[in-house]
Write an enzyme that holds these catalytic residues in place. Structure first.
Site, PDB file in Angstrom:
ATOM      1  N   ASP A  94       0.787  -1.166   0.004  1.00 42.21           N
ATOM      2  CA  ASP A  94      -0.078  -0.139   0.011  1.00 42.21           C
ATOM      3  C   ASP A  94       0.907   1.231  -0.015  1.00 42.21           C
ATOM      4  O   ASP A  94       0.232   2.321   0.259  1.00 42.21           O
ATOM      5  CB  ASP A  94      -0.804  -0.083   1.151  1.00 42.21           C
ATOM      6  N   GLU A  95       1.992   1.354  -0.451  1.00 42.88           N
ATOM      7  CA  GLU A  95       2.959   2.509  -0.222  1.00 42.88           C
ATOM      8  C   GLU A  95       3.890   2.304  -1.293  1.00 42.88           C
ATOM      9  O   GLU A  95       4.530   1.082  -1.596  1.00 42.88           O
ATOM     10  CB  GLU A  95       3.416   2.465   0.998  1.00 42.88           C
TER      11      GLU A  95
END
Length: 348
Positions: A94-95
């Site tokens: 998610d990053e």
């Protein structure tokens, strides 16, 4: 991404919207993987024991993880990234870091970040936060500065002043134990860190001391690397009940080795170093490693080494809560070598 797993669940299940949600295993040894912002108001956060989370928030709704679906959504997010640059370095599911120094859009970095966030919101019905700066260290800090659903930029000319007031706990690579050491040194913010010499920081923190020295001055020369070589493959298991009998430990070790071999095969990875991680009932933990003269791929290679490492662990009076195994050192460039005797199969 903002509370990624929980946000995906709330998006897909309308009955969860606006309610405190924790993604993870709902059992006696369950751990929170992600907490929604409604749950965070009660003090619930990732890596917290699920039992504690439910005490803090009795109305907490626990949802099991669906990593395959989260990966699918992550790929959709990365497709949006790729509209602006090919230089994308994933940090996690998610990053990611994006280098937009040179791009064909003619837009500024802040405009690109704004467009990406807008596309994620409109196309995926999710929110993301962005940090914009001239290096990884400051971009990472900026990305957390206006969460959720926000953006923050740190121009080069403002970096020194921003870092000076930044709490030392916010520095990348400074965990709770390192922060405690720095506090004892009288270091509580970036300005105080900047007063320390390179020699003193290196003496106390080793190689990390140079990193802290540079960060305090806004220096981070690491590039955004689109392809990163895998350095290790591992797995671990937390047990429903602590174990201390040798027979139980060996059985669990056998299962973990089988899972590790499956992951090695799936990722097409092999390495020459095996590391054992053991977490005890009191949450203290140890690691033990062996490096051999060949690449570890099969159960026959790994299980004997795992048993040997486990024989070095005294768990008679300290029951085991978790066991983990990982294979690393793919190029066989470091570590203490342990040559393992093989067998030749002579046939008539």
């Amino acid at each position: 991404m903002d509370a990624f797993f929980a946000s995906v669940e709330q998006r897909d299940k309308p009955e969860l919207r606006g309610k405190p949600v924790a993604v993870g295993f709902d059992g006696p040894r369950g751990v929170v993987s992600t907490a929604s912002y409604e749950a965070r108001k009660f003090g619930v956060h990732s890596a917290m024991a699920m039992a504690k989370a439910k005490r803090l928030c009795p109305q907490l709704i626990v949802v099991p993880s669906d990593h395959r679906h989260y990966k699918e959504v992550s790929l959709q997010v990365h497709e949006i990234f790729s509209r602006y640059t090919d230089i994308i370095e994933p940090l996690s599911i998610d990053e990611a870091f994006l280098d937009v120094t040179c791009n064909d859009s003619g837009l500024s970095a802040e405009d690109i970040a704004g467009n990406i966030r807008k596309s994620i919101r409109e196309e995926l019905n999710l929110t993301a936060s962005a940090g914009v700066s001239y290096n990884k260290f400051l971009a990472k800090i900026a990305s957390d500065y206006n969460k959720p659903d926000g953006m923050f930029a740190i121009p080069k000319e403002q970096a020194a002043g921003f870092i000076a007031t930044l709490p030392i706990e916010k520095f990348w690579g400074v965990g709770p134990k390192t922060a405690q050491i720095m506090h004892r040194m009288g270091i509580f913010n970036g300005w105080q860190l900047r007063q320390c010499s390179l020699g003193h920081l290196t003496e106390v923190f080793g190689k990390a001391g140079e990193l802290y020295y540079n960060f305090a001055r806004g220096v981070d020369n690491r590039t955004v690397e689109p392809v990163r070589q895998r350095k290790s493959v591992g797995c671990e298991q937390t047990f429903l009940e602590d174990i201390s009998k040798k027979s139980a430990v060996i059985i669990e070790l056998y299962h973990i080795v089988n899972e590790l071999v499956r992951r090695l095969d799936k990722s097409r990875f092999s390495g020459s170093t095996l590391t054992l991680k053991v977490k005890f009932h009191d949450f203290t933990q140890i690691t033990r490693s062996l490096t051999c003269g060949k690449l570890l791929k099969s159960k026959d290679d790994i299980l004997p080494m795992a048993k040997r490492l486990m024989s070095q662990v005294d768990y008679n009076l300290k029951p085991i809560r978790l066991i983990g195994l990982s294979v690393s050192n793919p190029s066989d460039t470091c570590g203490r070598k342990e040559w393992i005797e093989g067998e030749l199969d002579f046939k008539d």
